[in-house]
Design an enzyme around this catalytic site. Structure first.
Site, PDB file in Angstrom:
ATOM      1  N   PRO A   1       1.127   5.694  -9.310  1.00  0.00           N
ATOM      2  CA  PRO A   1       0.287   4.713 -10.015  1.00  0.00           C
ATOM      3  C   PRO A   1       0.932   3.336 -10.063  1.00  0.00           C
ATOM      4  CG  PRO A   1       1.447   6.083 -11.597  1.00  0.00           C
ATOM      5  CD  PRO A   1       1.821   6.599 -10.234  1.00  0.00           C
TER       6      PRO A   1
ATOM      7  N   TYR B   1     -10.207 -11.393  -4.737  1.00  0.00           N
ATOM      8  CA  TYR B   1     -11.081 -10.203  -4.775  1.00  0.00           C
ATOM      9  C   TYR B   1     -12.318 -10.415  -5.653  1.00  0.00           C
ATOM     10  CZ  TYR B   1      -6.363  -8.421  -3.779  1.00  0.00           C
ATOM     11  OH  TYR B   1      -5.090  -8.247  -3.302  1.00  0.00           O
TER      12      TYR B   1
ATOM     13  N   ARG C   1      -5.935 -12.837  -8.163  1.00  0.00           N
ATOM     14  CA  ARG C   1      -6.982 -11.808  -8.087  1.00  0.00           C
ATOM     15  C   ARG C   1      -8.413 -12.348  -8.139  1.00  0.00           C
ATOM     16  NH1 ARG C   1      -7.849  -7.970 -10.752  1.00  0.00           N
ATOM     17  NH2 ARG C   1      -8.055  -6.491  -9.060  1.00  0.00           N
TER      18      ARG C   1
ATOM     19  N   CYS D   1      -5.984 -27.550  -5.676  1.00  0.00           N
ATOM     20  CA  CYS D   1      -7.004 -28.337  -4.973  1.00  0.00           C
ATOM     21  C   CYS D   1      -7.842 -27.478  -4.043  1.00  0.00           C
ATOM     22  CB  CYS D   1      -6.323 -29.473  -4.222  1.00  0.00           C
ATOM     23  SG  CYS D   1      -5.418 -30.500  -5.377  1.00  0.00           S
TER      24      CYS D   1
HETATM   25  N1  LLP Z   1       0.504   3.846  -3.184  1.00  0.00           N
HETATM   26  C1  LLP Z   1       0.268   3.099  -2.087  1.00  0.00           C
HETATM   27  C2  LLP Z   1       0.683   3.604  -0.782  1.00  0.00           C
HETATM   28  C3  LLP Z   1      -0.378   1.861  -2.202  1.00  0.00           C
HETATM   29  O1  LLP Z   1      -0.624   1.134  -1.118  1.00  0.00           O
HETATM   30  C4  LLP Z   1      -0.771   1.405  -3.494  1.00  0.00           C
HETATM   31  C5  LLP Z   1      -1.439   0.111  -3.659  1.00  0.00           C
HETATM   32  C6  LLP Z   1      -0.468   2.209  -4.614  1.00  0.00           C
HETATM   33  C7  LLP Z   1       0.153   3.429  -4.419  1.00  0.00           C
HETATM   34  C8  LLP Z   1      -0.816   1.802  -6.012  1.00  0.00           C
HETATM   35  O2  LLP Z   1      -2.191   1.686  -6.199  1.00  0.00           O
HETATM   36  P1  LLP Z   1      -2.762   1.395  -7.664  1.00  0.00           P
HETATM   37  O3  LLP Z   1      -2.434   2.594  -8.540  1.00  0.00           O
HETATM   38  O4  LLP Z   1      -2.130   0.154  -8.165  1.00  0.00           O
HETATM   39  O5  LLP Z   1      -4.214   1.224  -7.449  1.00  0.00           O
HETATM   40  N2  LLP Z   1      -3.499  -6.551  -4.922  1.00  0.00           N
HETATM   41  C9  LLP Z   1      -4.634  -5.696  -5.145  1.00  0.00           C
HETATM   42  C10 LLP Z   1      -4.256  -4.223  -5.160  1.00  0.00           C
HETATM   43  C11 LLP Z   1      -3.540  -3.779  -3.909  1.00  0.00           C
HETATM   44  C12 LLP Z   1      -3.151  -2.311  -3.907  1.00  0.00           C
HETATM   45  C13 LLP Z   1      -2.289  -1.994  -2.748  1.00  0.00           C
HETATM   46  N3  LLP Z   1      -1.783  -0.648  -2.701  1.00  0.00           N
HETATM   47  C14 LLP Z   1      -5.326  -6.106  -6.434  1.00  0.00           C
HETATM   48  O6  LLP Z   1      -4.881  -7.063  -7.093  1.00  0.00           O
HETATM   49  O7  LLP Z   1      -6.360  -5.536  -6.804  1.00  0.00           O
END
Ligand code: LLP
Length: 418
Positions: A276, A318, A314, A344
């Site tokens: 997570p 997104y 973000r 800017c």
């Molecule tokens: N494991 C792997 C292999 C990953 O690539 C990621 C996230 C995670 C775990 C953790 O995922 P989470 O539990 O945080 O959903 N910058 C984007 C999110 C990018 C996520 C990339 N990989 C945002 O701000 O929404």
């Protein structure tokens, strides 16, 4: 339990008034709650029991040493995706034997460093990576512990830029190539296969894609074992969403997500790894910012704040929704603002038509749920100093990353000699 809340008309992080932090550290500044982080980790291990699972915090979500260090103290492992993240995790006190290394582009240098450290597992994402890892391990007289990351072609129903489990995404081994990849791995003396890995995307707000993914893992475990492969680790990735918007899509409860994983995978005699990021740190942080100007446009009223897209990417990257709260809400009717930063670019917009109480220049606002993918994605675009970070614990706070000075930023460059 609310770790960020109003007391007598003032917004607090635990027992520290945000106004006090703004006065002492200046804005913009990220502000995290240590108690919220402890609470989130404890909830995770309540549902993913250390006897048969390991929480490997995806450090990419927030790599501050103080944050990783707090998690390390409680027993967390780490999921890292670069040598830099691996170094951060180790330096913050996470033992190598609780670290998994994910990512599609591991270089031989990164592999060598990780093998030297003795990490728990490489999550291998392609056949060429498998071959290179084998060569590097053999050259060091070592065997690399491996899980193959599979691409199950599942639609996670999340934003296209953070969906990772579809056949069209760059991640994981294509479904039809899985048996051949495991067969090849078994031939390689520098590789020891121990499991299967997947991660289908981030900010998932439905259980169904997880259910599909866990079923794939269960099915594959049987198939691969029948082919003679050792499968003792199942890495289910991360991806559980958080609640950004009261009226928006609500994520499943952690308890239900964990029950699903444990029901489908618990009986297979494997150690379950969970990675997570957002659901560990997302709600533990806010971005505190000051209103610079109010400006009336032909159509909209702009609330111009001192945080920009370089500090929190973000919303522009997104179209992400983040709640924005007045730190000391004035009485009076709410009205619609377009909340924008100083950069800017028109994309430097945090919210359109957002209803907020009357605000004026010098007032503070808190951009909520910014603990994950906030500070880590910040840049110095427009030569704005990298945003600092503060950690609150009960009635105390400390600066856990200071704001760099202009000389430090400009001093990274080399000017040409006359
Ligand atoms: N494991 C792997 C292999 C990953 O690539 C990621 C996230 C995670 C775990 C953790 O995922 P989470 O539990 O945080 O959903 N910058 C984007 C999110 C990018 C996520 C990339 N990989 C945002 O701000 O929404």
């Amino acid at each position: 339990m609310a770790f960020f809340d109003y007391h007598e008309g003032q917004f607090y992080a635990e027992n520290v008034a945000l106004e006090k932090i703004a006065q002492q550290v200046q804005t913009p500044v990220y502000c995290y709650s240590a108690s919220a982080l402890r609470h989130n980790y404890q909830t995770y291990i309540k549902h993913f029991k250390p006897e048969n699972s390991q929480v490997c915090y995806a450090v990419k979500a927030n790599t501050n040493q103080a944050i990783i260090g707090l998690l390390a103290k409680m027993g967390s492992g780490a999921d890292v995706v670069s040598e830099g993240e691996l170094r951060r995790a180790l330096q913050a006190g996470i033992p190598a034997e609780k670290i998994v290394f994910s990512g599609v582009a591991k270089t031989s240098r990164e592999m060598r460093f990780a093998l030297q450290q003795g990490i728990f597992q490489f999550n291998v994402e392609s056949e060429p990576e498998l071959e290179l890892l084998n060569e590097v391990a053999l050259s060091m007289g070592k065997t690399a512990p491996v899980a193959v990351r599979i691409n199950p072609d599942i639609d996670a129903h999340t934003h296209a830029k953070i969906s990772t489990g579809k056949a069209s995404n760059k991640f994981g081994i294509a479904w039809s190539s899985i048996p051949a990849t495991y067969a090849r791995a078994a031939e390689l003396a520098g590789i020891r296969v121990q499991g299967i890995d997947l991660h289908i995307g981030s900010q998932l707000t439905e259980l169904a894609p997880f259910e599909q993914a866990f079923n794939c893992l269960a099915e594959l475990t049987g198939v691969l074992r029948a082919q003679g492969h050792e499968i003792s680790v199942l890495d289910i990735g991360g991806g559980l969403g958080i609640s950004y918007e009261v009226d928006g899509p609500q994520p499943p409860e952690l308890a239900d997500y964990a029950a699903l994983a444990n029901n489908i995978l618990g009986g297979l005699g494997c150690r379950i790894l969970v990675e997570p990021g957002r659901s560990m740190v997302g709600n533990t942080g806010i971005l505190l910012s000051e209103v610079i100007y109010l400006k009336r446009g032909e159509r909209d009223e702009f609330l111009i704040i001192d945080a920009g897209m370089n500090d929190l990417l973000r919303p522009s990257m997104y179209d992400a929704y983040h709640e924005i709260l007045a730190v000391e809400p004035a009485s009076g009717e709410h009205r619609a603002f377009q909340v924008v930063g100083p950069i800017c670019e028109t994309g430097d917009t945090f919210a359109y038509g957002r209803q907020l109480p009357p605000l004026q220049s010098g007032d503070l606002v808190a951009i909520m749920n910014a603990g994950a993918y906030g500070a880590v994605m910040a840049s110095t675009y427009n030569t704005r100093p990298l945003v600092p970070e503060v950690l609150v614990d009960d009635d105390r706070f400390m600066v856990i990353r200071k704001r760099p000075g202009y000389d430090e930023i400009i001093g990274l460059d080399t000017a040409l000699a006359e």
